[in-house]
Design a protein around this motif. Structure first.
Motif, PDB file in Angstrom:
ATOM      1  N   GLU A  65       0.845  -1.121  -0.089  1.00 42.45           N
ATOM      2  CA  GLU A  65       0.056   0.155  -0.081  1.00 42.45           C
ATOM      3  C   GLU A  65       0.794   1.222  -0.118  1.00 42.45           C
ATOM      4  O   GLU A  65       0.537   2.389  -0.056  1.00 42.45           O
ATOM      5  CB  GLU A  65      -1.121   0.104   1.050  1.00 42.45           C
ATOM      6  CG  GLU A  65      -2.208  -1.001   1.254  1.00 42.45           C
ATOM      7  CD  GLU A  65      -2.955  -0.887   2.453  1.00 42.45           C
ATOM      8  OE1 GLU A  65      -2.347  -0.733   3.484  1.00 42.45           O
ATOM      9  OE2 GLU A  65      -4.031  -0.883   2.170  1.00 42.45           O
ATOM     10  N   GLN A  66       2.241   1.157   0.138  1.00 43.10           N
ATOM     11  CA  GLN A  66       3.000   2.204   0.365  1.00 43.10           C
ATOM     12  C   GLN A  66       4.068   2.378  -0.712  1.00 43.10           C
ATOM     13  O   GLN A  66       4.471   3.524  -0.729  1.00 43.10           O
ATOM     14  CB  GLN A  66       3.643   2.334   1.755  1.00 43.10           C
ATOM     15  CG  GLN A  66       2.827   2.203   3.106  1.00 43.10           C
ATOM     16  CD  GLN A  66       3.732   2.178   4.133  1.00 43.10           C
ATOM     17  OE1 GLN A  66       4.912   1.419   4.176  1.00 43.10           O
ATOM     18  NE2 GLN A  66       3.191   2.491   5.265  1.00 43.10           N
ATOM     19  N   ILE A  67       4.047   1.708  -2.008  1.00 38.81           N
ATOM     20  CA  ILE A  67       5.285   1.724  -2.433  1.00 38.81           C
ATOM     21  C   ILE A  67       5.027   3.093  -3.329  1.00 38.81           C
ATOM     22  O   ILE A  67       3.996   3.510  -3.932  1.00 38.81           O
ATOM     23  CB  ILE A  67       5.280   0.597  -3.735  1.00 38.81           C
ATOM     24  CG1 ILE A  67       4.091   0.440  -4.271  1.00 38.81           C
ATOM     25  CG2 ILE A  67       5.805  -0.681  -2.822  1.00 38.81           C
ATOM     26  CD1 ILE A  67       4.304  -0.470  -5.690  1.00 38.81           C
ATOM     27  N   PRO A  68       6.192   3.771  -3.931  1.00 41.03           N
ATOM     28  CA  PRO A  68       7.582   3.197  -3.520  1.00 41.03           C
ATOM     29  C   PRO A  68       8.016   3.628  -2.088  1.00 41.03           C
ATOM     30  O   PRO A  68       7.423   4.476  -1.454  1.00 41.03           O
ATOM     31  CB  PRO A  68       8.392   4.072  -4.326  1.00 41.03           C
ATOM     32  CG  PRO A  68       7.594   5.450  -4.792  1.00 41.03           C
ATOM     33  CD  PRO A  68       5.926   4.991  -4.613  1.00 41.03           C
ATOM     34  N   VAL A  69       8.547   2.609  -1.456  1.00 44.27           N
ATOM     35  CA  VAL A  69       9.084   2.745  -0.100  1.00 44.27           C
ATOM     36  C   VAL A  69      10.646   2.949  -0.001  1.00 44.27           C
ATOM     37  O   VAL A  69      11.402   2.194  -0.905  1.00 44.27           O
ATOM     38  CB  VAL A  69       8.667   1.565   0.807  1.00 44.27           C
ATOM     39  CG1 VAL A  69       9.248   1.815   2.213  1.00 44.27           C
ATOM     40  CG2 VAL A  69       7.246   1.635   0.728  1.00 44.27           C
ATOM     41  N   VAL A  70      11.132   4.016   0.611  1.00 41.85           N
ATOM     42  CA  VAL A  70      12.581   3.934   0.713  1.00 41.85           C
ATOM     43  C   VAL A  70      13.213   3.597   2.221  1.00 41.85           C
ATOM     44  O   VAL A  70      12.537   4.297   3.042  1.00 41.85           O
ATOM     45  CB  VAL A  70      13.131   5.408   0.312  1.00 41.85           C
ATOM     46  CG1 VAL A  70      14.733   5.576   0.481  1.00 41.85           C
ATOM     47  CG2 VAL A  70      12.489   5.824  -1.190  1.00 41.85           C
ATOM     48  N   LEU A  71      14.156   2.708   2.166  1.00 40.73           N
ATOM     49  CA  LEU A  71      14.920   2.370   3.411  1.00 40.73           C
ATOM     50  C   LEU A  71      16.249   2.796   3.500  1.00 40.73           C
ATOM     51  O   LEU A  71      16.707   2.827   2.355  1.00 40.73           O
ATOM     52  CB  LEU A  71      14.831   0.966   3.577  1.00 40.73           C
ATOM     53  CG  LEU A  71      13.662   0.004   3.399  1.00 40.73           C
ATOM     54  CD1 LEU A  71      13.720  -1.560   3.456  1.00 40.73           C
ATOM     55  CD2 LEU A  71      12.490   0.339   4.265  1.00 40.73           C
ATOM     56  N   VAL A  72      16.502   3.240   4.373  1.00 39.88           N
ATOM     57  CA  VAL A  72      18.069   3.707   4.875  1.00 39.88           C
ATOM     58  C   VAL A  72      18.605   2.680   5.878  1.00 39.88           C
ATOM     59  O   VAL A  72      17.885   3.014   6.920  1.00 39.88           O
ATOM     60  CB  VAL A  72      18.109   5.307   5.048  1.00 39.88           C
ATOM     61  CG1 VAL A  72      19.404   5.842   5.544  1.00 39.88           C
ATOM     62  CG2 VAL A  72      17.625   6.220   4.037  1.00 39.88           C
ATOM     63  N   ASP A  73      19.342   2.115   5.674  1.00 43.44           N
ATOM     64  CA  ASP A  73      20.142   1.359   6.321  1.00 43.44           C
ATOM     65  C   ASP A  73      19.209   0.263   7.139  1.00 43.44           C
ATOM     66  O   ASP A  73      19.061   0.410   8.323  1.00 43.44           O
ATOM     67  CB  ASP A  73      20.952   2.030   7.548  1.00 43.44           C
ATOM     68  CG  ASP A  73      22.176   2.842   6.938  1.00 43.44           C
ATOM     69  OD1 ASP A  73      22.688   2.600   5.971  1.00 43.44           O
ATOM     70  OD2 ASP A  73      22.483   3.872   7.537  1.00 43.44           O
ATOM     71  N   GLY A  74      18.074   0.032   6.322  1.00 42.01           N
ATOM     72  CA  GLY A  74      17.386  -0.880   6.630  1.00 42.01           C
ATOM     73  C   GLY A  74      16.056  -0.376   7.441  1.00 42.01           C
ATOM     74  O   GLY A  74      14.938  -1.199   7.778  1.00 42.01           O
ATOM     75  N   GLU A  75      15.943   0.769   7.701  1.00 44.30           N
ATOM     76  CA  GLU A  75      15.093   1.427   8.229  1.00 44.30           C
ATOM     77  C   GLU A  75      13.971   2.190   7.248  1.00 44.30           C
ATOM     78  O   GLU A  75      14.552   2.795   6.377  1.00 44.30           O
ATOM     79  CB  GLU A  75      15.427   2.337   9.503  1.00 44.30           C
ATOM     80  CG  GLU A  75      16.292   1.747  10.567  1.00 44.30           C
ATOM     81  CD  GLU A  75      15.425   0.582  11.400  1.00 44.30           C
ATOM     82  OE1 GLU A  75      14.033   0.946  11.582  1.00 44.30           O
ATOM     83  OE2 GLU A  75      15.765  -0.332  11.989  1.00 44.30           O
TER      84      GLU A  75
END
Length: 93
Positions: A65-75
């Motif tokens: 439901e949120q894409i695109p999603v960005v993670l920084v260092d897994g968070e």
């Protein structure tokens, strides 16, 4: 990847950071997010990777439901739209 305290994460060298873009094919917001990530990571020397939710059931279930999603260092850093300045600050410490 071992999760680090945000205090230690800011001290990491750029090549020790990792940005992950969780996306799906045909998503124009994903294309926009990738352009920002490529620019910021390229300028800062931070590696990044793309992950496709259509190829990973766990990612699909967590983020569809949120894409695109960005993670920084897994968070999770952000979703839907990527703010260039905010991403740059997160990676620069």
């Amino acid at each position: 990847m071992t999760r680090m305290s945000p205090l230690f994460r800011c001290k990491a060298a750029p090549q020790e950071r990792l940005v992950t873009l969780i996306r799906k094919p045909g998503c124009h917001l994903c294309d926009d997010a990738q352009a920002v990530i490529e620019k910021v990571c390229g300028e800062l020397g931070v590696p990044w990777e793309g992950r496709d939710i259509t190829e990973d059931r766990a990612l699909h279930d967590q983020y569809w439901e949120q894409i695109p999603v960005v993670l920084v260092d897994g968070e999770q850093h952000t979703f839907w739209r990527v703010d260039e300045g905010r991403l740059r600050r997160a990676l620069s410490g």
